[in-house]
Design a protein around this motif. Structure first.
Motif, mmCIF file in Angstrom:
data_model
loop_
_atom_site.group_PDB
_atom_site.id
_atom_site.type_symbol
_atom_site.label_atom_id
_atom_site.label_comp_id
_atom_site.label_asym_id
_atom_site.label_seq_id
_atom_site.Cartn_x
_atom_site.Cartn_y
_atom_site.Cartn_z
ATOM 1 N N UNK A 40 22.947 27.807 -46.281
ATOM 2 C CA UNK A 40 24.043 27.564 -45.342
ATOM 3 C C UNK A 40 25.105 28.666 -45.348
ATOM 4 N N UNK A 41 24.989 29.635 -46.244
ATOM 5 C CA UNK A 41 26.085 30.582 -46.426
ATOM 6 C C UNK A 41 25.866 31.907 -45.682
ATOM 7 N N UNK A 42 26.970 32.447 -45.135
ATOM 8 C CA UNK A 42 26.961 33.795 -44.566
ATOM 9 C C UNK A 42 27.836 34.656 -45.469
ATOM 10 N N UNK A 43 27.392 35.884 -45.727
ATOM 11 C CA UNK A 43 28.174 36.752 -46.619
ATOM 12 C C UNK A 43 28.485 38.081 -45.935
ATOM 13 N N UNK A 44 29.628 38.655 -46.307
ATOM 14 C CA UNK A 44 30.099 39.931 -45.757
ATOM 15 C C UNK A 44 30.485 40.825 -46.924
ATOM 16 N N UNK A 56 38.805 31.611 -54.497
ATOM 17 C CA UNK A 56 38.025 30.642 -53.722
ATOM 18 C C UNK A 56 38.921 29.889 -52.751
ATOM 19 N N UNK A 57 38.305 29.379 -51.704
ATOM 20 C CA UNK A 57 39.002 28.673 -50.620
ATOM 21 C C UNK A 57 38.004 27.694 -50.015
ATOM 22 N N UNK A 58 38.456 26.740 -49.218
ATOM 23 C CA UNK A 58 37.497 25.805 -48.628
ATOM 24 C C UNK A 58 36.464 26.578 -47.800
ATOM 25 N N UNK A 59 35.207 26.463 -48.182
ATOM 26 C CA UNK A 59 34.138 27.117 -47.414
ATOM 27 C C UNK A 59 33.635 28.415 -48.005
ATOM 28 N N UNK A 60 34.161 28.836 -49.169
ATOM 29 C CA UNK A 60 33.617 30.060 -49.764
ATOM 30 C C UNK A 60 34.521 30.684 -50.808
ATOM 31 N N UNK A 61 34.269 31.940 -51.100
ATOM 32 C CA UNK A 61 35.129 32.685 -52.033
ATOM 33 C C UNK A 61 35.061 34.166 -51.675
ATOM 34 N N UNK A 62 36.057 34.914 -52.131
ATOM 35 C CA UNK A 62 36.021 36.368 -51.934
ATOM 36 C C UNK A 62 36.133 37.026 -53.312
ATOM 37 N N UNK A 63 35.186 37.903 -53.596
ATOM 38 C CA UNK A 63 35.183 38.607 -54.882
ATOM 39 C C UNK A 63 35.655 40.031 -54.653
ATOM 40 N N UNK A 109 32.261 34.982 -48.696
ATOM 41 C CA UNK A 109 31.292 34.003 -48.198
ATOM 42 C C UNK A 109 31.970 33.007 -47.281
ATOM 43 N N UNK A 110 31.201 32.527 -46.314
ATOM 44 C CA UNK A 110 31.700 31.465 -45.435
ATOM 45 C C UNK A 110 30.562 30.486 -45.193
ATOM 46 N N UNK A 123 28.882 27.047 -43.145
ATOM 47 C CA UNK A 123 28.694 26.877 -41.694
ATOM 48 C C UNK A 123 29.958 26.368 -41.016
ATOM 49 N N UNK A 124 30.702 25.491 -41.722
ATOM 50 C CA UNK A 124 31.923 24.940 -41.111
ATOM 51 C C UNK A 124 32.956 26.034 -40.895
ATOM 52 N N UNK A 125 33.121 26.879 -41.916
ATOM 53 C CA UNK A 125 34.103 27.961 -41.796
ATOM 54 C C UNK A 125 33.656 28.977 -40.732
ATOM 55 N N UNK A 126 32.340 29.214 -40.643
ATOM 56 C CA UNK A 126 31.827 30.138 -39.621
ATOM 57 C C UNK A 126 32.120 29.591 -38.219
#
Ligand SMILES: Cc1cc2nc3c(=O)[nH]c(=O)nc-3n(C[C@H](O)[C@H](O)[C@H](O)COP(=O)(O)OP(=O)(O)OC[C@H]3O[C@@H](n4cnc5c(N)ncnc54)[C@H](O)[C@@H]3O)c2cc1C
Length: 381
Positions: free
Chosen positions: A161-165, A187-194, A208-209, A211-214
């Motif tokens: 379910x995850x999309x990454x950038x 981290x945040x609702x729907x993913x995290x940023x490293x 990462x995001x 599907x809901x965040x996307x």
């Protein structure tokens, strides 16, 4: 008899490690890599101590490549922050640098590298594997499937379910200092940023995001960064004033975290790296597992074993690590547990160290230094 003893499809971490290890033992190896030149991969560029040991075993000196040192884990949720010393010294190294060094090592070790063309099919017969590349069909006794996040026709994996950038930045002096020796996971609702500093004075960010965040943010990565900057000053501060190295991020979607390939393609076709299993990425252990699986598969071939036995043994070996990784992943997916986790690490940093230990690949020393691993046992007898 085929054109080669071994053909490996994919020249990322797993594919190159497999090729280097087998060529070192005298096998005739071909490696097919679809990219023509160095390409940025979706990865946080964090190397655990196990990944470093495996790279040393393959003859890659990451200090020479300019890897940074990382000693501290910083967890962020909104304005909450917690720092914890890692139980090992990790590194930051751009995947462009690392993957090209591994490809160069493979070429120097006698691996025939076919670059700039994608393999479109792997077929297996009793004693032969055939790999289709453009109009050619290459044959070998064994094959490796190491196409990472990209599935090969006929051998799909479950979709996640995850999309990454992933982007690289030239940081401001303040940001570079703020991240010195640190890997920051916000981290945040729907993913995290490293984020961590890597070679060449750059900072890698990878986010990462779900599907809901996307659906909420849409596909435009600038909207994502604006949104994330507003969620926490730790993220906003990282991005403010930084120059982007590329005009857009590398992206990948449908990442199947927790995936394990139990089905056997054929006794002589070895799935490796992300084609074998995918650990939640915040652990920063995908590199270790990609390298460990490749070296394990190469050793299986050298011992005349088959892919079925290798897959069963490897997936059993990583089961405990995946269990803990999924549990920590779950904790960070929910606002209450995420904030509780960051608060707990603030008062008890040893909790983060414990999680870091539990989510590491096991058995690396046994594989890279079998004699050293045997010695204490021998003494104890
Ligand atoms: C968001 C995110 C962050 C991550 N951060 C980290 C981290 O910080 N630290 C860490 O240790 N791990 C991290 N990982 C995990 C790590 O990136 C992967 O586990 C690792 O890259 C897997 O290596 P691989 O060799 O299997 O695949 P890859 O490294 O993806 O290599 C696959 C190669 O195959 C090539 N290829 C694909 N299809 C074909 C084809 N048909 N023909 C020929 N070539 C082909 C591709 O061009 C590529 O070079 C992260 C993963 C994600 C998703």
């Amino acid at each position: 008899m085929g054109d080669f003893d071994v053909i490996v499809v994919g020249g990322g971490l797993a594919g190159t490690a497999f090729a280097i290890k087998l060529a070192r033992e005298g096998a005739r190896v071909a490696l097919i890599e679809r990219t023509k030149a160095a390409t940025q991969k979706v990865c946080g560029d964090f190397l655990s101590v196990e990944a470093q040991q495996l790279l040393t075993h393959l003859g890659v000196d990451i200090a020479e490549l300019g890897a940074t040192q990382i000693r501290t884990l910083r967890l962020v949720s909104g304005e909450l922050r917690a720092n914890a010393k890692l139980p090992f010294v990790a590194s930051g190294l751009s995947r462009v640098t690392l993957d090209e060094a591994l490809l160069a090592k493979a070429a120097a070790g006698g691996v025939e590298i076919l670059r700039g063309e994608a393999a479109t099919e792997i077929k297996a017969e009793a004693e032969t594997a055939s790999v289709r590349v453009g109009s050619k069909t290459l044959r070998s006794r064994w094959a490796g499937l190491a196409t990472g996040k990209h599935n090969m026709r006929g051998w799909p994996r479950a979709n996640g379910a995850m999309t990454a950038f992933k982007l690289q930045l030239t940081p401001t002096r303040n940001t570079a200092k703020e991240l010195e020796g640190v890997v920051q996971l916000a981290s945040y609702p729907g993913g995290y940023i490293g984020a961590c500093n890597v070679d060449g004075g750059l900072t890698t960010i990878c986010w990462l995001a779900d599907q809901r965040l996307m659906r909420f943010l849409g596909p435009d990565w600038r909207t994502h960064l604006d949104h994330l900057s507003r969620r926490s000053s730790a993220i906003g501060g990282l991005l403010a004033g930084a120059q982007l190295v590329s005009s857009r991020p590398a992206t990948v979607s449908g990442i199947p975290y927790g995936y394990m390939r139990r089905d056997v393609i054929a006794p002589n076709v070895f799935p490796l790296g992300d084609q074998l299993c995918v650990i939640p990425s915040f652990t920063g252990d995908g590199t270790s597992l990609a390298l460990l699986s490749a070296i394990g598969a190469a050793n299986t071939i050298l011992r005349s074993g088959n892919a079925a036995d290798f897959q069963e043994a490897f997936l059993k070996h990583v089961r405990r690590q995946f269990f803990y990784a999924s549990a920590v992943d779950w904790t960070f997916q929910h606002t209450t547990t995420r904030r509780l986790a960051v608060r707990s690490v603030r008062v008890m940093p040893s909790l983060a160290r414990l999680c870091a230990r539990l989510t590491r690949a096991r058995g690396v020393s046994e594989l890279t230094e079998p004699e050293a691993a045997e010695a204490p046992k021998a003494q104890a007898q």
